[in-house]
Enzyme design. Structure first.
Site: not given
Ligand code: ADP
Ligand code: MG
Length: 370
Positions: A171, A197-198
């Site tokens: 997300k 969030e973080r």
């Molecule tokens: N478009 C993308 N391309 C490559 N890796 C991705 C992508 N989106 C997410 N990831 C992987 O997923 C992990 C978690 O994504 P994140 O956006 O932080 O999740 P959320 O916000 O849903 O908890 C990232 O650190 C990355 O490793």
């Molecule tokens: Mg997130």
């Protein structure tokens, strides 16, 4: 007790006024205050802690001479008997066009080490939404350049889009990608709300935007997971207040991004529990639908300008039937649902093509070619 110094530029030093009462009970962020004249609900009060001051928001009138407030700062160091001062105002933030390029907290105070904002005015965090007669419907499609989204769940200019997904399905990455894509395509300004969030993600975003020059047309407002529930509950509204100001003052298109709306609901639930309200469905606060509506109903386009919003929504335990997720879903025009199965295969963005969609997915609107 030493004269406290106000940390907020919006309130005069408490030492210049008479206290309205004193603290009689503190449990965590909940502060009970005895006073002769009760301050009205949502009034911002101030109390001295260790040479600084903490802001309290009145949320409950307990009896004719006692109110219950929630602290928006840390309450370590607060003690019984501490004098409480009335700011005379509801919670509000200083606004001016100089807010562009800044990193602010829920009170509009700088987090980037810069000087405090020189406000042209103050705006109430709990302002009512615009009149129905002043609002405009969502108009055309906003192209993101991310093919699967433009095809299956197109973002709408002046509309609201939610990115739904469990932990770690992408997300935050998708919201950043979208921000970059749209910042280079359109000429408006963006407001980013970091809600519960973080903290690391906030740092990364700030550095990245500073390096690529996008920060000059953006405001970042953060109240991350290290803050008290009161701050996490109010920071989304603070960011929205800046978005409304930029819409009204500049008449520009405003992109309002929020990561994560679920944390707003969660903070509301913590506040509700701390105030001793009985929980409702699945342990959420009984006021869940109205709290979400208070936030979502203000994210609208008016005659003066557009607000297009993209909101990340954490889905607890990947369960889309969760009441908080349902309450948020009801307000959105477009839903992008991210699936864990796709993310596990390494297919990003992990959009679930069958579950995602848009209210404007209509041939009369999009045309036959789409
Ligand atoms: N478009 C993308 N391309 C490559 N890796 C991705 C992508 N989106 C997410 N990831 C992987 O997923 C992990 C978690 O994504 P994140 O956006 O932080 O999740 P959320 O916000 O849903 O908890 C990232 O650190 C990355 O490793
Ligand atoms: Mg997130």
């Amino acid at each position: 007790m030493n004269a406290p110094t106000a940390v907020r530029p919006s309130v005069a030093a408490p030492s210049s006024r008479e206290p309205i009462g004193h603290v009689v009970e503190v449990h965590g962020p909940v502060v009970d205050i005895a006073c002769e004249m009760l301050p009205p609900l949502h009034r911002a009060l101030e109390v001295a802690i260790d040479g600084g001051s903490a802001v309290l928001e009145v949320l409950h009138h307990l009896d004719p001479h006692q109110v219950r407030a929630i602290a928006l700062h840390r309450t370590a160091g607060l003690r019984r008997g501490a004098p409480v001062f009335d700011s005379g105002e509801p919670l509000r933030v200083p606004v001016s066009v100089k807010c562009l390029g800044r990193l602010l907290d829920a009170f509009g105070a700088p987090l980037d080490g810069g000087p405090p904002l020189a406000p042209s005015e103050f705006r109430n965090l709990l302002a009512p939404p615009p009149l129905l007669s002043d609002t405009l419907p969502s108009s055309d499609i906003l192209e993101t350049g991310i093919k699967v989204i433009d095809l299956l769940c197109p973002f709408i200019r002046g509309g609201k889009t939610g990115l739904f997904g469990g932990a770690g399905v992408g997300k935050t990455i998708l919201i950043m990608e979208f921000m970059q894509a749209v910042a280079s395509l359109h000429s408006g300004v963006s407001v980013f709300a970091g809600v519960g969030e973080r903290i690391r993600e906030g740092h990364e975003l700030w550095h990245e935007m500073r390096d690529n020059g996008a920060l000059a047309n953006a405001v970042l407002v953060f109240g991350q997971m290290d803050e008290s529930p009161g701050v996490r509950f109010r920071v989304g509204l603070a960011a929205l207040t800046y978005a409304e100001f930029l819409r009204d003052a500049l008449g520009k298109e405003v992109l309002f991004l929020m990561d994560n709306v679920f944390r707003f609901v969660q903070a509301g639930s913590e506040v509700s529990g701390l105030l001793g309200r009985m929980p409702a469905t699945v342990g959420y606060q009984p006021t869940l639908p109205s709290e979400v509506a208070e936030l979502e109903d203000r994210i609208v386009s008016s005659r003066r300008g557009n607000i297009t919003s993209v909101q990340a929504v954490y889905v607890p335990a990947d369960d889309m039937t969760d009441p908080a997720v349902g309450a948020i879903l009801a307000h959105l025009d477009t839903r992008v649902i991210l699936s864990r199965a796709q993310a596990a295969k390494g297919i990003y963005p992990a959009v679930d093509p069958l579950a995602s969609g848009s209210n404007l997915m209509d041939r009369h609107f999009l045309g036959d070619r789409h």
